[in-house]
Design an enzyme around this catalytic site. Structure first.
Site, PDB file in Angstrom:
ATOM      1  N   SER A 142      44.835  13.807  34.927  1.00 16.02           N
ATOM      2  CA  SER A 142      45.988  12.359  33.319  1.00 16.02           C
ATOM      3  C   SER A 142      44.945  11.369  33.916  1.00 16.02           C
ATOM      4  O   SER A 142      43.892  10.777  34.471  1.00 16.02           O
ATOM      5  CB  SER A 142      47.102  11.800  34.901  1.00 16.02           C
ATOM      6  OG  SER A 142      47.052  10.916  33.697  1.00 16.02           O
ATOM      7  N   TYR A 155      50.202   8.611  42.038  1.00 14.20           N
ATOM      8  CA  TYR A 155      50.780   9.212  41.118  1.00 14.20           C
ATOM      9  C   TYR A 155      48.605   9.021  41.275  1.00 14.20           C
ATOM     10  O   TYR A 155      47.995   9.657  40.803  1.00 14.20           O
ATOM     11  CB  TYR A 155      50.833   9.371  39.848  1.00 14.20           C
ATOM     12  CG  TYR A 155      51.014  10.210  38.254  1.00 14.20           C
ATOM     13  CD1 TYR A 155      51.010  11.175  38.853  1.00 14.20           C
ATOM     14  CD2 TYR A 155      50.415   9.573  37.735  1.00 14.20           C
ATOM     15  CE1 TYR A 155      51.063  12.435  37.723  1.00 14.20           C
ATOM     16  CE2 TYR A 155      50.078  10.861  36.609  1.00 14.20           C
ATOM     17  CZ  TYR A 155      51.019  12.225  36.691  1.00 14.20           C
ATOM     18  OH  TYR A 155      50.327  12.858  36.188  1.00 14.20           O
TER      19      TYR A 155
END
Length: 259
Positions: A142, A155
């Site tokens: 990501s 995350y």
């Protein structure tokens, strides 16, 4: 005549395959001529994926956070489908919230899937690829792993860790002819993205940016489609990228300004 990019006739394993980016990667690999072992906890989603593949996708229901289950799936694939040439680790979860409000359970679950799950999948595949002296591994990370995000600390940290472990593995495996790369998407139209939205205006806000959260918008003026991410993965696993390893390719429309 179309160039054979090395994907035709290969066996690929994709985790997080039932929907979103994972499903797009599976569809792309099938189009390129691969047979795909699709791994996910969503049995119904896997069944739908297999049904539309005309026999080119074999579903395996497993949780990447379960190391024994991952090892068993890889064994089944190797014995039933053939040596795995391509591995793509997509499975991930998101537990949004400020770090000071993140529970121990949410932190542990995030890392068990997004980091340890990646480690186990790549390790099991790499152990089998090394004696063969070939293979390509891609982790879908990501852009949050490369730039701070409010409300996404767990995350982002898990994705940053997965990115570095993939690059370190690439260094260790380079002498065996095995390439390891990362594709880091930005905002992409997936169920995970939509779980963050509360109304129709949220899409426009993602594209425009949110200064109060210190978040730049998307310079290209559009949110990614899962196929945009899949195309980057397909490039990296193909022979077109045969001299590329240990790289982290941001596919985010310029959203991080490659910070």
């Amino acid at each position: 005549m179309a160039r054979n990019t090395g994907v035709v006739g290969s066996v690929a394993l994709v985790t997080g395959a039932a929907r979103g980016i994972g499903a797009a990667v599976v569809d792309g690999l099938v189009r390129e001529g691969a047979t795909v072992a699709a791994v996910d906890i969503d049995a119904d989603g896997l069944a739908d994926l297999a049904d539309r593949s005309h026999g080119r996708v074999v579903p395996f229901t497993a949780d990447v956070a379960d190391a024994a289950a991952v090892a068993d799936v890889v064994d089944q694939v190797e014995h039933g489908m053939g040596p795995v040439d391509v591995g793509v680790s997509v499975a991930g979860i998101l537990r949004p919230g400020p770090l000071c409000e993140t529970t121990n359970e949410d932190w542990a679950e995030t890392f068990s899937v997004n980091t340890t799950g990646v480690f186990v999948v790549l390790r099991e595949l790499a152990r089998r690829m090394v004696p063969r002296g070939r293979g390509s591994l891609v982790t879908v990370g990501s852009n949050a792993g490369g730039v701070p995000r409010t409300g996404m600390g767990a995350y982002a940290a898990s994705k940053a860790a997965a990115t570095m472990l993939t690059r370190c593995l690439g260094l260790e495996l380079a002498r065996h002819g095995i390439r390891c790369n990362v594709v880091s998407p930005g905002s992409t139209d997936t169920p995970m993205q939509r779980q963050l939205w509360t109304g129709e205006e949220d899409l426009a806000r993602v594209i425009a940016g949110t200064p109060e959260q210190f978040r730049v918008g998307i310079p290209l003026g559009r949110i990614a489609d899962p196929a945009d991410i899949a195309d980057a993965v397909l490039f990296l696993v193909s022979d077109r990228a045969r001299h590329i390893t240990m790289q982290d390719l941001f596919v985010d429309g310029g959203a991080t300004l490659r910070a």
